[in-house]
Design an enzyme around this catalytic site. Structure first.
Site, PDB file in Angstrom:
ATOM      1  N   LYS A  80       0.777  -1.312  -0.034  1.00 12.32           N
ATOM      2  CA  LYS A  80       0.155  -0.067  -0.014  1.00 12.32           C
ATOM      3  C   LYS A  80       0.919   1.247  -0.024  1.00 12.32           C
ATOM      4  O   LYS A  80       1.813   1.245   0.563  1.00 12.32           O
ATOM      5  CB  LYS A  80      -0.843  -0.005   1.104  1.00 12.32           C
ATOM      6  CG  LYS A  80      -1.816   1.076   1.193  1.00 12.32           C
ATOM      7  CD  LYS A  80      -2.818   1.023   2.633  1.00 12.32           C
ATOM      8  CE  LYS A  80      -3.954   1.885   2.507  1.00 12.32           C
ATOM      9  NZ  LYS A  80      -4.735   1.910   3.870  1.00 12.32           N
ATOM     10  N   SER A 155      -9.675   1.773   3.204  1.00 12.08           N
ATOM     11  CA  SER A 155      -8.806   2.675   2.484  1.00 12.08           C
ATOM     12  C   SER A 155      -7.937   1.842   1.344  1.00 12.08           C
ATOM     13  O   SER A 155      -7.332   2.300   0.551  1.00 12.08           O
ATOM     14  CB  SER A 155      -8.257   3.642   3.064  1.00 12.08           C
ATOM     15  OG  SER A 155      -7.243   3.013   3.893  1.00 12.08           O
ATOM     16  N   SER A 179      -9.972  -0.674   7.292  1.00 11.31           N
ATOM     17  CA  SER A 179      -9.580  -0.531   5.848  1.00 11.31           C
ATOM     18  C   SER A 179      -8.867  -1.494   5.349  1.00 11.31           C
ATOM     19  O   SER A 179      -8.353  -1.642   4.064  1.00 11.31           O
ATOM     20  CB  SER A 179      -8.490   0.851   6.092  1.00 11.31           C
ATOM     21  OG  SER A 179      -9.178   1.926   6.285  1.00 11.31           O
TER      22      SER A 179
END
Length: 487
Positions: A80, A155, A179
């Site tokens: 990420k 997210s 998330s």
């Protein structure tokens, strides 16, 4: 799609170790899959193909010399965009950091490299991890591989979509209020939020420091177990890191349902009917196999979302104050005045959702409102922890849907932030209490969209959590068919 990528994670790992496939073959297959489908999915912000291929060749060389770094040497894992990798841009999907290159590795990255994993940075995300749909990225909107008109969750939507679309077998995300678990649910994956403090946050760009945790994604449970075994452990560079006995993936055994006390919650009318149906089907099977279902009162947890958003935005306001165009962040110097530089840099650098949360946090921390909002929220947070302690004195685990609905359409909730925040109704309380939780696949709705089941256990019981997940995976209707053709 290359036949290699159709193999389950465990088979890929065994094939690497036996020499049936090379890391170069596996990494090349991943690159070709990314070229094939990521134009539509938009999971990756950037990928240095030459660098990952060079890393794969080095892995193959080590194996030929009989010196692999571990059983994972040569295995791809996506990262990420808020996890720092040395000499690589870490933008948090924000304009203000679009040119920032990290001078150091995050601890989790160091641990992955020590074991020979091949890093695939950078996956898209909601800007600074603020969002539940990955629509808040400053650069692109990631799409759900099961339906390109729908969101992948957030997210960590880029990491989840990359794994669900078979671009990579594994990925790392971060979980502040759901998330990792919510995108895992909407993309049909296993996604773990570890106990707070068991995985180092050093090198994770902070959103809300008392809530953030790094966690893994995989299409198969064993991938999450293996990644957690690698990235967990005490780190002196993270003051919130906790010393615990080293977790061993080999210790995980399927949980016997007979005599297992399972906390269950009452479904409410606003929950999608197919989610309720899948949940009830799981509970009925557990009852048949000898588990004891215990009703728990989750009504007090209706306050979890406002508590979470007061605490998270307050910490966000503090953490993001460093991005001012001088210490960190792109500089916009139009007038030569210092105050204008701060204002212009932050105004142009941050997106609407980040600005909204900074304002909310600044308000709740202001002198006139601190006690009424932030102080009260911290007291309520302590009550949530106590409530969970009470639950776990009666049950071994809590099972509930991860998300109240399957993936919604892109743009459906962007104009109503409150509706977006409600997507985290069952995930935020876990972060407030610092507990471990995992989303596991629980079948799909009539449109083929995945449904997720959240398992929560007491602190530091990841082993039991994995054992329960392993046993649940054998129940009828839990499997997901991942899409091969994505257009």
């Amino acid at each position: 799609m290359n036949e290699i990528l159709k193999k389950p994670y465990v088979e890929l790992k065994d094939s690497l170790n036996s020499g049936k496939i090379s890391s170069t073959e596996l990494v090349s297959a991943c690159i070709n899959r990314i070229r094939e489908v990521d134009g539509a999915v938009k999971a990756f912000l950037y990928l240095d193909e030459k660098k990952v291929l060079n890393s794969a060749e080095e892995s193959d060389k080590r194996r030929k010399e009989g010196k692999p770094l571990s059983e994972f040497d040569g295995m791809p894992v996506a990262i990420k965009d808020n996890i720092c990798i040395r000499d690589t841009i870490t933008s948090c999907s924000s304009k203000i950091l679009e040119n920032y290159k990290s001078p150091f590795h995050a601890t989790v990255v160091e641990k992955l490299l020590e074991k020979g994993f091949i890093l695939f940075p950078r996956t898209n995300m909601d800007e600074f991890a603020m969002g539940s749909s990955t629509e808040n990225s400053a650069f692109q909107t990631t799409r759900n591989p099961f339906d390109l008109e729908r969101i992948p969750g957030g997210s960590s939507g880029g990491s989840a979509a990359a794994v669900a679309a078979s671009m990579v077998p594994l990925a790392l995300g971060s979980d502040t209020g759901g998330s990792v678990r919510q995108p895992a649910s909407l993309c049909g994956l296993y996604g773990l939020k570890p106990t707070y403090g068991t995985v180092s946050r050093y090198g994770l760009v902070a959103y809300a420091s008392s809530l953030d945790q790094i966690g893994p994604f995989s299409r198969e449970l064993q991938g999450c177990i293996d990644l957690y075994s690698v990235i967990s452990g005490k780190d002196v560079r993270d003051s919130t890191s906790i010393h615990r006995p080293k977790f061993s993936a080999s210790d995980v055994q399927p949980q016997d349902f007979k005599g297992l006390k399972v906390g269950v919650i009452k479904m409410t009318p606003e929950i999608q009917s197919e989610v309720v149906k899948s949940y009830d089907k799981v509970l009925n099977q557990l009852k048949e196999k000898g588990a004891t279902l215990v009703d728990i009162d989750f009504s007090k947890f209706g306050f979890a979302i406002p508590i979470y958003y007061i605490i998270a935005t307050a910490e966000c306001s503090s953490n993001l104050s460093r991005f001012d165009g001088i210490r960190f962040g792109s500089r916009k110097d139009k007038t030569g005045k210092l105050e204008d530089l701060f204002v212009d840099s932050r105004t142009e650098g941050f997106g609407p959702e980040v600005k909204r949360r900074i304002l909310l946090g600044t308000f709740s921390l202001s002198a006139g409102y601190y006690d009424a909002y932030y102080g009260t929220a911290q007291k309520a947070r302590a009550l949530i922890r106590k409530e969970y302690e009470s639950f776990f004195s009666k049950v071994d685990c809590i099972l509930q849907p991860t998300s109240p609905t399957t993936a919604f359409k892109i743009g459906e909730k962007t104009k109503d932030p409150i509706q977006m925040y409600k997507a985290d109704i069952w995930t935020t309380s876990v972060n407030l209490a610092g507990l471990p939780a995992m989303s596991v696949p629980m079948g799909a709705d009539q449109k083929g969209l995945p449904i997720g089941l959240q398992i929560t256990t007491p602190h530091f019981q990841e082993g039991k959590l994995f054992g329960i997940a392993l046993a649940l995976s054998t129940l009828e209707g839990m499997n997901i068919q991942f899409p091969e053709s994505i257009k």
